[in-house]
Design an enzyme around this catalytic site. Structure first.
Site, mmCIF file in Angstrom:
data_model
loop_
_atom_site.group_PDB
_atom_site.id
_atom_site.type_symbol
_atom_site.label_atom_id
_atom_site.label_comp_id
_atom_site.label_asym_id
_atom_site.label_seq_id
_atom_site.Cartn_x
_atom_site.Cartn_y
_atom_site.Cartn_z
ATOM 1 N N GLY A 59 -18.373 -15.364 18.352
ATOM 2 C CA GLY A 59 -18.914 -14.929 17.057
ATOM 3 C C GLY A 59 -20.430 -14.815 17.012
ATOM 4 O O GLY A 59 -21.086 -14.428 17.983
ATOM 5 N N ILE A 60 -20.967 -15.151 15.853
ATOM 6 C CA ILE A 60 -22.404 -14.983 15.597
ATOM 7 C C ILE A 60 -23.231 -15.841 16.562
ATOM 8 O O ILE A 60 -24.240 -15.396 17.104
ATOM 9 C CB ILE A 60 -22.713 -15.349 14.124
ATOM 10 C CG1 ILE A 60 -22.033 -14.345 13.174
ATOM 11 C CG2 ILE A 60 -24.210 -15.403 13.875
ATOM 12 C CD1 ILE A 60 -22.027 -14.765 11.698
ATOM 13 N N ASP B 4 -20.087 -26.268 21.839
ATOM 14 C CA ASP B 4 -18.946 -25.831 21.022
ATOM 15 C C ASP B 4 -17.767 -26.760 21.287
ATOM 16 O O ASP B 4 -17.640 -27.337 22.365
ATOM 17 C CB ASP B 4 -18.565 -24.387 21.379
ATOM 18 C CG ASP B 4 -17.784 -23.686 20.280
ATOM 19 O OD1 ASP B 4 -18.337 -22.745 19.672
ATOM 20 O OD2 ASP B 4 -16.627 -24.070 20.019
ATOM 21 N N ASP C 241 -18.180 -31.780 19.544
ATOM 22 C CA ASP C 241 -17.719 -31.701 18.147
ATOM 23 C C ASP C 241 -18.921 -32.114 17.298
ATOM 24 O O ASP C 241 -19.356 -33.272 17.346
ATOM 25 C CB ASP C 241 -16.537 -32.652 17.926
ATOM 26 C CG ASP C 241 -16.066 -32.678 16.463
ATOM 27 O OD1 ASP C 241 -16.756 -32.093 15.603
ATOM 28 O OD2 ASP C 241 -15.032 -33.309 16.201
ATOM 29 N N VAL C 242 -19.467 -31.188 16.519
ATOM 30 C CA VAL C 242 -20.706 -31.482 15.791
ATOM 31 C C VAL C 242 -20.539 -32.602 14.761
ATOM 32 O O VAL C 242 -21.533 -33.180 14.312
ATOM 33 C CB VAL C 242 -21.295 -30.226 15.100
ATOM 34 C CG1 VAL C 242 -21.711 -29.179 16.121
ATOM 35 C CG2 VAL C 242 -20.329 -29.648 14.069
ATOM 36 N N SER D 55 -25.026 -18.914 4.121
ATOM 37 C CA SER D 55 -24.136 -17.796 3.795
ATOM 38 C C SER D 55 -24.589 -17.206 2.460
ATOM 39 O O SER D 55 -25.168 -17.910 1.620
ATOM 40 C CB SER D 55 -22.699 -18.317 3.663
ATOM 41 O OG SER D 55 -21.885 -17.344 3.033
ATOM 42 N N TYR E 15 -15.991 -24.373 1.007
ATOM 43 C CA TYR E 15 -16.893 -23.680 1.937
ATOM 44 C C TYR E 15 -18.210 -23.321 1.248
ATOM 45 O O TYR E 15 -19.292 -23.572 1.795
ATOM 46 C CB TYR E 15 -16.208 -22.422 2.488
ATOM 47 C CG TYR E 15 -17.117 -21.613 3.381
ATOM 48 C CD1 TYR E 15 -17.417 -22.034 4.673
ATOM 49 C CD2 TYR E 15 -17.723 -20.435 2.929
ATOM 50 C CE1 TYR E 15 -18.263 -21.311 5.493
ATOM 51 C CE2 TYR E 15 -18.564 -19.699 3.739
ATOM 52 C CZ TYR E 15 -18.836 -20.141 5.021
ATOM 53 O OH TYR E 15 -19.698 -19.422 5.823
ATOM 54 N N LYS F 156 -22.086 -24.584 2.173
ATOM 55 C CA LYS F 156 -23.222 -23.731 2.532
ATOM 56 C C LYS F 156 -24.355 -23.866 1.503
ATOM 57 O O LYS F 156 -25.531 -23.696 1.839
ATOM 58 C CB LYS F 156 -22.755 -22.279 2.682
ATOM 59 C CG LYS F 156 -21.827 -22.078 3.886
ATOM 60 C CD LYS F 156 -22.519 -22.451 5.204
ATOM 61 C CE LYS F 156 -21.634 -22.261 6.410
ATOM 62 N NZ LYS F 156 -22.313 -22.527 7.690
ATOM 63 N N PRO G 105 -25.940 -14.867 6.238
ATOM 64 C CA PRO G 105 -25.309 -13.570 6.498
ATOM 65 C C PRO G 105 -24.403 -13.175 5.351
ATOM 66 O O PRO G 105 -23.915 -14.026 4.596
ATOM 67 C CB PRO G 105 -24.453 -13.827 7.750
ATOM 68 C CG PRO G 105 -24.786 -15.204 8.232
ATOM 69 C CD PRO G 105 -25.351 -15.939 7.050
HETATM 70 N N1 LIG Z 1 -18.608 -14.311 9.804
HETATM 71 C C1 LIG Z 1 -19.037 -14.296 8.545
HETATM 72 O O1 LIG Z 1 -18.633 -13.451 7.725
HETATM 73 C C2 LIG Z 1 -20.045 -15.307 8.076
HETATM 74 C C3 LIG Z 1 -20.714 -15.072 6.851
HETATM 75 C C4 LIG Z 1 -21.648 -16.004 6.411
HETATM 76 C C5 LIG Z 1 -21.911 -17.131 7.171
HETATM 77 N N2 LIG Z 1 -21.245 -17.333 8.351
HETATM 78 C C6 LIG Z 1 -21.559 -18.543 9.115
HETATM 79 O O2 LIG Z 1 -21.978 -18.169 10.419
HETATM 80 C C7 LIG Z 1 -21.554 -19.145 11.368
HETATM 81 C C8 LIG Z 1 -20.734 -18.495 12.456
HETATM 82 O O3 LIG Z 1 -19.640 -17.812 11.874
HETATM 83 P P1 LIG Z 1 -18.639 -16.934 12.780
HETATM 84 O O4 LIG Z 1 -17.891 -16.058 11.831
HETATM 85 O O5 LIG Z 1 -19.365 -16.352 13.935
HETATM 86 O O6 LIG Z 1 -17.636 -18.071 13.270
HETATM 87 P P2 LIG Z 1 -16.508 -18.059 14.390
HETATM 88 O O7 LIG Z 1 -15.295 -18.639 13.743
HETATM 89 O O8 LIG Z 1 -16.374 -16.735 15.078
HETATM 90 O O9 LIG Z 1 -17.104 -19.116 15.428
HETATM 91 C C9 LIG Z 1 -17.328 -20.437 15.034
HETATM 92 C C10 LIG Z 1 -17.506 -21.292 16.269
HETATM 93 O O10 LIG Z 1 -17.754 -22.648 15.821
HETATM 94 C C11 LIG Z 1 -16.999 -23.526 16.640
HETATM 95 N N3 LIG Z 1 -16.730 -24.782 15.935
HETATM 96 C C12 LIG Z 1 -15.926 -24.972 14.855
HETATM 97 N N4 LIG Z 1 -15.904 -26.262 14.545
HETATM 98 C C13 LIG Z 1 -16.701 -26.923 15.418
HETATM 99 C C14 LIG Z 1 -17.070 -28.266 15.602
HETATM 100 N N5 LIG Z 1 -16.586 -29.256 14.827
HETATM 101 N N6 LIG Z 1 -17.938 -28.577 16.608
HETATM 102 C C15 LIG Z 1 -18.419 -27.603 17.423
HETATM 103 N N7 LIG Z 1 -18.076 -26.311 17.309
HETATM 104 C C16 LIG Z 1 -17.236 -25.968 16.319
HETATM 105 C C17 LIG Z 1 -15.719 -22.744 16.964
HETATM 106 O O11 LIG Z 1 -15.054 -23.255 18.107
HETATM 107 C C18 LIG Z 1 -16.259 -21.324 17.158
HETATM 108 O O12 LIG Z 1 -16.623 -21.090 18.505
HETATM 109 C C19 LIG Z 1 -20.791 -20.210 10.555
HETATM 110 O O13 LIG Z 1 -21.685 -21.229 10.200
HETATM 111 C C20 LIG Z 1 -20.352 -19.431 9.328
HETATM 112 O O14 LIG Z 1 -20.117 -20.282 8.231
HETATM 113 C C21 LIG Z 1 -20.330 -16.440 8.818
#
Ligand SMILES: NC(=O)c1ccc[n+]([C@@H]2O[C@H](COP(=O)([O-])OP(=O)(O)OC[C@H]3O[C@@H](n4cnc5c(N)ncnc54)[C@H](O)[C@@H]3O)[C@@H](O)[C@H]2O)c1
Length: 258
Positions: A16-17, A36, A68-69, A150, A163, A167, A193
């Site tokens: 992801g991001i 991760d 695990d964060v 977010s 959620y 945020k 984002p």
């Molecule tokens: N995608 C969106 O639309 C969006 C919009 C606004 C904000 N965000 C924020 O951006 C960030 C990334 O989002 P994304 O959509 O790329 O997510 P994603 O689900 O694609 O990836 C999230 C990653 O976090 C890891 N993760 C989850 N729990 C964890 C933990 N306890 N310890 C360590 N790693 C852990 C997962 O294994 C995964 O690799 C997040 O903080 C999300 O809230 C995303």
């Protein structure tokens, strides 16, 4: 190559991001820790391989750590392993969160256990990762902390109250930490984002459907992708953002304007 010599931890960077940001920061010259709960080592190796054959660059460019964060022990070990591998900690991008896996629905239906787990990861996780890296940043008198917030708490998006609460807390922590750490040469900023086509949301399209109307609210009316967020991450991680702290940068094609 404005990040040469910098060592930056990105949590949640296996996909992801966070993954897109890791690729960009490596391309900008940084050494990046992919931290991760799943696939960290594999993702770090993929980014290393795709980073090209620049023989002048320091190797390895990446380190994968299973973290695990929400675990204090894991976050302390993450900081120690980064120091062992790269000798410094210049940046932390708090990207790991529970998001796309969360079932959408009215707030009355959210189980208490899910509230607790989500806040543990999305809020306490940010605090623990930050606490783990700050002692080294203080020694360096230089650091960049970047939190993924977010646009959802800014808009009051319905359907996942826990959620948006988490945020909103991230935005508040960004401001409070900026003031607590400003005297140590450490800046703390957030990126907010809009709904982004990440690995997480593509695997759980209910989120994409839920916010499909959101695209029409944007000044730039198209889908957002992880690559739309990497430039601002690179800027916030660099010397160029030295006098900016406590800010939340909304990167959503001009939906939220404040
Ligand atoms: N995608 C969106 O639309 C969006 C919009 C606004 C904000 N965000 C924020 O951006 C960030 C990334 O989002 P994304 O959509 O790329 O997510 P994603 O689900 O694609 O990836 C999230 C990653 O976090 C890891 N993760 C989850 N729990 C964890 C933990 N306890 N310890 C360590 N790693 C852990 C997962 O294994 C995964 O690799 C997040 O903080 C999300 O809230 C995303």
């Amino acid at each position: 190559m404005k990040l040469v010599g910098k060592s930056i931890i990105i949590t949640g960077a296996a996909q992801g991001i966070g993954h897109a940001m890791a690729r960009r920061l490596v391309a900008d010259g940084a050494r990046v820790v992919v931290a991760d709960i799943g696939r960290a080592v594999e993702a770090a190796a993929e980014i290393e391989q795709s980073s090209g054959a620049d023989h002048t660059a320091e190797r390895p460019r990446t380190l994968g750590l299973t973290v695990d964060v929400s675990s204090e022990i894991d976050t302390v070990r993450m900081a120690e392993a980064t120091l062992d591998a790269f000798g410094r900690i210049d940046g932390l991008i708090n990207c790991a969160a529970m998001f796309a896996t969360v079932k959408l629905g009215p707030f009355e239906d959210i189980p208490v256990a899910e509230w607790k787990r989500l806040l543990e990861v999305n809020v306490i996780g940010v605090a623990l990762c930050t606490r783990a890296v700050v002692p080294q940043m203080r020694r360096q008198q230089w650091g960049r902390i970047i939190n993924l917030a977010s646009g959802a708490p800014l808009k009051g998006t319905p359907g996942f109250l826990h959620y948006i609460a988490s945020k909103g807390a991230v935005i508040a922590m960004t401001r409070g930490l900026a003031r607590e750490l400003g005297g140590d040469g450490i800046t703390v900023n957030a990126i907010a984002p809009g709904l982004t086509e990440s690995d997480g949301t593509l695997a759980h399209p209910a989120h994409l459907r839920h916010q499909a109307t959101g695209i029409r609210s944007r000044a730039i009316q198209r889908e957002e992708t992880p690559d739309d967020l990497v430039g601002v991450a690179s800027f916030l991680a660099s010397d160029d953002s030295a006098f900016m702290t406590g800010q939340t940068l909304v990167v959503d094609g001009g939906s939220v304007m404040h």
